[in-house]
Design a protein around this motif. Sequence first.
Motif, PDB file in Angstrom:
ATOM      1  N   SER A   1     -24.135  10.121  30.011  1.00  0.00           N
ATOM      2  CA  SER A   1     -24.535  10.939  28.876  1.00  0.00           C
ATOM      3  C   SER A   1     -25.594  11.928  29.338  1.00  0.00           C
ATOM      4  O   SER A   1     -26.388  11.635  30.223  1.00  0.00           O
ATOM      5  CB  SER A   1     -25.114  10.040  27.778  1.00  0.00           C
ATOM      6  N   THR A   2     -25.578  13.081  28.697  1.00  0.00           N
ATOM      7  CA  THR A   2     -26.621  14.069  29.009  1.00  0.00           C
ATOM      8  C   THR A   2     -27.905  13.791  28.244  1.00  0.00           C
ATOM      9  O   THR A   2     -28.898  14.489  28.414  1.00  0.00           O
ATOM     10  CB  THR A   2     -26.131  15.499  28.675  1.00  0.00           C
ATOM     11  N   THR A   3     -27.896  12.742  27.401  1.00  0.00           N
ATOM     12  CA  THR A   3     -29.091  12.351  26.662  1.00  0.00           C
ATOM     13  C   THR A   3     -30.162  11.884  27.649  1.00  0.00           C
ATOM     14  O   THR A   3     -29.874  11.049  28.506  1.00  0.00           O
ATOM     15  CB  THR A   3     -28.758  11.206  25.673  1.00  0.00           C
TER      16      THR A   3
ATOM     17  N   THR B   1     -31.103   8.023  29.734  1.00  0.00           N
ATOM     18  CA  THR B   1     -29.972   7.081  29.676  1.00  0.00           C
ATOM     19  C   THR B   1     -29.375   6.958  31.067  1.00  0.00           C
ATOM     20  O   THR B   1     -29.432   7.889  31.866  1.00  0.00           O
ATOM     21  CB  THR B   1     -28.880   7.541  28.688  1.00  0.00           C
TER      22      THR B   1
ATOM     23  N   CYS C   1     -25.980   5.821  33.490  1.00  0.00           N
ATOM     24  CA  CYS C   1     -24.528   5.678  33.468  1.00  0.00           C
ATOM     25  C   CYS C   1     -24.176   4.193  33.417  1.00  0.00           C
ATOM     26  O   CYS C   1     -24.846   3.369  34.049  1.00  0.00           O
ATOM     27  CB  CYS C   1     -23.913   6.306  34.709  1.00  0.00           C
TER      28      CYS C   1
ATOM     29  N   TYR D   1     -23.747  13.236  22.197  1.00  0.00           N
ATOM     30  CA  TYR D   1     -24.396  12.542  23.317  1.00  0.00           C
ATOM     31  C   TYR D   1     -24.073  13.127  24.687  1.00  0.00           C
ATOM     32  O   TYR D   1     -24.572  12.650  25.694  1.00  0.00           O
ATOM     33  CB  TYR D   1     -24.036  11.055  23.289  1.00  0.00           C
TER      34      TYR D   1
ATOM     35  N   VAL E   1     -21.272  12.997  26.371  1.00  0.00           N
ATOM     36  CA  VAL E   1     -20.623  11.930  27.131  1.00  0.00           C
ATOM     37  C   VAL E   1     -19.639  12.510  28.155  1.00  0.00           C
ATOM     38  O   VAL E   1     -18.903  13.449  27.858  1.00  0.00           O
ATOM     39  CB  VAL E   1     -19.874  10.974  26.167  1.00  0.00           C
TER      40      VAL E   1
END
Length: 75
Positions: free
Chosen positions: A15-17, A20, A22, A61, A63
């Motif tokens: 996610s680029t959030t 977080t 992987c 998110y 993704v």
Amino acid sequence: YIKMKVIVILMVMCSTTPATQCQPIATPEIQFEDMYNCTVYGYSYSEEIISELSPEFVNKYGVYTKFYCESREVV
């Protein structure tokens, strides 16, 4: 013992959030004959996974999936 080389695929969902990590994706335990077949499968399976998610979830998110094909020796 006879050692053989096989190619296996390892996949994660990311996610680029911020903050977080992987997470591993469960993938079928397929042993590929070569990198080509593993790579084609990886893109196809990635499309299948992302397509099962809602556009809203993917967009919210950021993704995405990542995968790599790895050569391993098996006995």
